[in-house]
Design a protein around this motif. Structure first.
Motif, PDB file in Angstrom:
ATOM      1  N   ARG A 191       0.845  -1.281   0.075  1.00  0.00           N
ATOM      2  CA  ARG A 191       0.143   0.008  -0.118  1.00  0.00           C
ATOM      3  C   ARG A 191       0.956   1.299  -0.218  1.00  0.00           C
ATOM      4  N   LEU A 192       0.382   2.390  -0.655  1.00  0.00           N
ATOM      5  CA  LEU A 192       1.190   3.459  -0.651  1.00  0.00           C
ATOM      6  C   LEU A 192       0.723   4.115   0.675  1.00  0.00           C
ATOM      7  N   ILE A 193       1.486   4.446   1.590  1.00  0.00           N
ATOM      8  CA  ILE A 193       1.099   5.069   2.982  1.00  0.00           C
ATOM      9  C   ILE A 193       1.690   6.695   2.820  1.00  0.00           C
ATOM     10  N   ALA A 194       2.344   6.967   1.889  1.00  0.00           N
ATOM     11  CA  ALA A 194       2.879   8.434   1.941  1.00  0.00           C
ATOM     12  C   ALA A 194       3.491   9.012   0.495  1.00  0.00           C
ATOM     13  N   ASP A 195       3.063  10.284   0.370  1.00  0.00           N
ATOM     14  CA  ASP A 195       3.553  10.890  -1.056  1.00  0.00           C
ATOM     15  C   ASP A 195       3.699  12.178  -0.767  1.00  0.00           C
ATOM     16  N   GLY A 196       5.096  12.986  -0.735  1.00  0.00           N
ATOM     17  CA  GLY A 196       5.359  14.115  -0.363  1.00  0.00           C
ATOM     18  C   GLY A 196       6.740  14.316  -0.601  1.00  0.00           C
ATOM     19  N   THR A 197       7.054  15.551  -0.235  1.00  0.00           N
ATOM     20  CA  THR A 197       8.465  15.981  -0.078  1.00  0.00           C
ATOM     21  C   THR A 197       9.228  15.270   0.742  1.00  0.00           C
ATOM     22  N   ALA A 198      10.524  15.100   0.843  1.00  0.00           N
ATOM     23  CA  ALA A 198      11.397  14.469   1.531  1.00  0.00           C
ATOM     24  C   ALA A 198      11.162  15.095   3.048  1.00  0.00           C
ATOM     25  N   ALA A 199      11.040  16.326   3.123  1.00  0.00           N
ATOM     26  CA  ALA A 199      10.689  16.741   4.800  1.00  0.00           C
ATOM     27  C   ALA A 199       9.465  16.227   5.062  1.00  0.00           C
ATOM     28  N   GLU A 200       8.344  16.150   4.295  1.00  0.00           N
ATOM     29  CA  GLU A 200       6.965  15.616   4.815  1.00  0.00           C
ATOM     30  C   GLU A 200       7.211  14.205   4.956  1.00  0.00           C
ATOM     31  N   VAL A 201       7.908  13.609   4.265  1.00  0.00           N
ATOM     32  CA  VAL A 201       7.868  12.028   4.294  1.00  0.00           C
ATOM     33  C   VAL A 201       8.539  11.597   5.792  1.00  0.00           C
ATOM     34  N   GLN A 202       9.587  12.461   5.984  1.00  0.00           N
ATOM     35  CA  GLN A 202      10.516  12.128   7.083  1.00  0.00           C
ATOM     36  C   GLN A 202       9.837  12.417   8.217  1.00  0.00           C
ATOM     37  N   ASN A 203       8.911  13.275   8.380  1.00  0.00           N
ATOM     38  CA  ASN A 203       8.089  13.762   9.532  1.00  0.00           C
ATOM     39  C   ASN A 203       6.871  13.031   9.673  1.00  0.00           C
ATOM     40  N   ASP A 204       6.374  12.156   8.660  1.00  0.00           N
ATOM     41  CA  ASP A 204       5.136  11.480   8.687  1.00  0.00           C
ATOM     42  C   ASP A 204       4.974  10.221   9.795  1.00  0.00           C
ATOM     43  N   PRO A 205       4.237  10.155  10.709  1.00  0.00           N
ATOM     44  CA  PRO A 205       4.253   9.516  11.785  1.00  0.00           C
ATOM     45  C   PRO A 205       4.080   7.905  11.311  1.00  0.00           C
ATOM     46  N   GLU A 206       3.307   7.713  10.179  1.00  0.00           N
ATOM     47  CA  GLU A 206       3.080   6.419   9.725  1.00  0.00           C
ATOM     48  C   GLU A 206       4.366   5.950   9.053  1.00  0.00           C
ATOM     49  N   VAL A 207       5.132   6.827   8.365  1.00  0.00           N
ATOM     50  CA  VAL A 207       6.470   6.355   7.759  1.00  0.00           C
ATOM     51  C   VAL A 207       7.379   5.988   8.742  1.00  0.00           C
ATOM     52  N   ILE A 208       7.518   6.665   9.815  1.00  0.00           N
ATOM     53  CA  ILE A 208       8.544   6.714  10.838  1.00  0.00           C
ATOM     54  C   ILE A 208       7.976   5.177  11.359  1.00  0.00           C
ATOM     55  N   ARG A 209       6.944   4.887  11.683  1.00  0.00           N
ATOM     56  CA  ARG A 209       6.462   3.612  12.405  1.00  0.00           C
ATOM     57  C   ARG A 209       6.946   2.371  11.297  1.00  0.00           C
ATOM     58  N   ALA A 210       6.548   2.473  10.114  1.00  0.00           N
ATOM     59  CA  ALA A 210       6.404   1.444   9.266  1.00  0.00           C
ATOM     60  C   ALA A 210       7.913   1.148   8.756  1.00  0.00           C
ATOM     61  N   TYR A 211       8.860   2.204   8.427  1.00  0.00           N
ATOM     62  CA  TYR A 211       9.932   2.081   7.952  1.00  0.00           C
ATOM     63  C   TYR A 211      11.061   2.822   8.470  1.00  0.00           C
ATOM     64  N   LEU A 212      11.145   4.178   8.442  1.00  0.00           N
ATOM     65  CA  LEU A 212      12.274   5.166   8.752  1.00  0.00           C
ATOM     66  C   LEU A 212      12.966   4.638  10.027  1.00  0.00           C
ATOM     67  N   GLY A 213      11.769   4.561  11.300  1.00  0.00           N
ATOM     68  CA  GLY A 213      12.216   4.686  12.469  1.00  0.00           C
ATOM     69  C   GLY A 213      12.319   6.004  13.341  1.00  0.00           C
ATOM     70  N   ALA A 214      12.483   5.869  14.617  1.00  0.00           N
ATOM     71  CA  ALA A 214      12.412   7.099  15.364  1.00  0.00           C
ATOM     72  C   ALA A 214      13.725   8.096  15.148  1.00  0.00           C
ATOM     73  N   GLY A 215      15.060   7.627  14.701  1.00  0.00           N
ATOM     74  CA  GLY A 215      16.081   8.277  14.351  1.00  0.00           C
ATOM     75  C   GLY A 215      16.210   8.660  13.185  1.00  0.00           C
ATOM     76  N   ALA A 216      15.190   8.594  12.253  1.00  0.00           N
ATOM     77  CA  ALA A 216      15.494   8.661  10.750  1.00  0.00           C
ATOM     78  C   ALA A 216      15.767  10.252  10.383  1.00  0.00           C
ATOM     79  N   ARG A 217      15.039  11.182  11.116  1.00  0.00           N
ATOM     80  CA  ARG A 217      15.409  12.483  10.802  1.00  0.00           C
ATOM     81  C   ARG A 217      16.763  13.106  10.859  1.00  0.00           C
ATOM     82  N   ALA A 218      17.209  12.620  12.066  1.00  0.00           N
ATOM     83  CA  ALA A 218      18.669  12.846  12.462  1.00  0.00           C
ATOM     84  C   ALA A 218      19.619  12.161  11.592  1.00  0.00           C
ATOM     85  N   ASP A 219      19.296  11.065  10.987  1.00  0.00           N
ATOM     86  CA  ASP A 219      20.292  10.166  10.091  1.00  0.00           C
ATOM     87  C   ASP A 219      20.121  10.607   8.723  1.00  0.00           C
ATOM     88  N   ALA A 220      19.108  11.029   8.180  1.00  0.00           N
ATOM     89  CA  ALA A 220      18.690  11.239   6.772  1.00  0.00           C
ATOM     90  C   ALA A 220      19.739  12.492   6.450  1.00  0.00           C
TER      91      ALA A 220
END
Length: 260
Positions: A231-260
């Motif tokens: 399923r497509l759970i997000a579609d946006g700019t890099a900043a929008e996706v990095q801050n999307d709670p569903e994306v963080i839960r499903a894939y990026l993880g809590a440290g994604a914004r600092a590491d990206a």
């Protein structure tokens, strides 16, 4: 058709037996952009690429390239329209030189026929000179001109990925799909790849990529699409996706914004 869309996918579904690899996926890729498709392993990213490029028939939905319905077309027909892809694993010919690999890609759009080639007519020789000139330009574009006579098998893995890009560009794409282009590359090679993708974009080619390297994705993408369990759970700019709670839960993880 979405304005300025080079590619549009509508309600795409793919089932393998009782398993849904894609479920009602819809998105558009704007002309003149870099769009990335990310998600965990098994999310359906390569399946989406396979459907778009004709290697897999969808169970439902449709694909349009520059407004033309291409769902179910064979891969060579899609490529001739200017929609070209690379693969997760390198697909170069290891027994051929760098030059010969690029010439193989260029000959697919050569004008001289097989009969003329056998007869050695002048137009064939002229075309061969023209194609070799184009091959040299492509090798220079990706940074392999100094390796033109080297066997592809002797290149580093990163250089083989660059050679694969040169072969793909030989097909004169308008839309280039890159399936994990940074896989197996060193940090320095990834930096060079990022610069090359920007050069490809500046040359007028729209880029759509699947990639796991989040630093590369977030640094180069105009838009990021996120798949999870088909399923497509997000579609946006890099900043929008990095801050999307569903994306963080499903894939990026809590440290994604600092590491990206």
């Amino acid at each position: 058709m979405t304005a300025r869309a080079a590619l549009e996918v509508r309600d795409l579904g793919v089932r393998f037996g009782g398993v849904s690899a894609l479920q009602g996926v819809s998105f558009a890729v704007s002309r003149g952009s870099v769009t990335s498709l990310i998600g965990p392993n098994g999310a359906g990213k390569t399946t989406a690429f396979n459907v778009i490029t004709g290697f897999q028939r969808p169970s439902s939905g449709e694909v349009r390239h520059d407004g033309v319905h291409i769902t179910g077309w064979r891969p060579h027909r899609i490529a001739r329209r200017g929609l070209v892809r690379t693969f997760q694993k390198t697909s170069v010919f290891p027994a051929l030189s760098v030059m010969e690999n690029v010439l193989t890609g260029l000959h697919l759009r050569g004008k001289a026929g097989v009969a003329a080639a056998w007869l050695g007519r002048r137009r064939v020789r002229e075309e061969e000179r023209r194609l070799r000139g184009e091959a040299l330009e492509l090798m220079s574009f990706v940074g392999l001109d100094a390796r033109r006579d080297d066997g592809a098998a002797n290149l580093s893995y990163g250089d083989q990925r660059l050679l694969e890009l040169a072969v793909a560009l030989a097909a004169a794409p308008r839309l280039l799909l890159l399936d994990e282009p940074a896989s197996g590359m060193t940090s320095a090679e990834k930096i060079a790849l990022t610069r090359l993708i920007r050069k490809i974009l500046e040359a007028g080619v729209t880029v759509f990529l699947v990639e796991h390297d989040m630093r590369l994705v977030m640094g180069i993408s105009d838009r990021v699409l996120v798949l999870s369990y088909g399923r497509l759970i997000a579609d946006g700019t890099a900043a929008e996706v990095q801050n999307d709670p569903e994306v963080i839960r499903a894939y990026l993880g809590a440290g994604a914004r600092a590491d990206a």
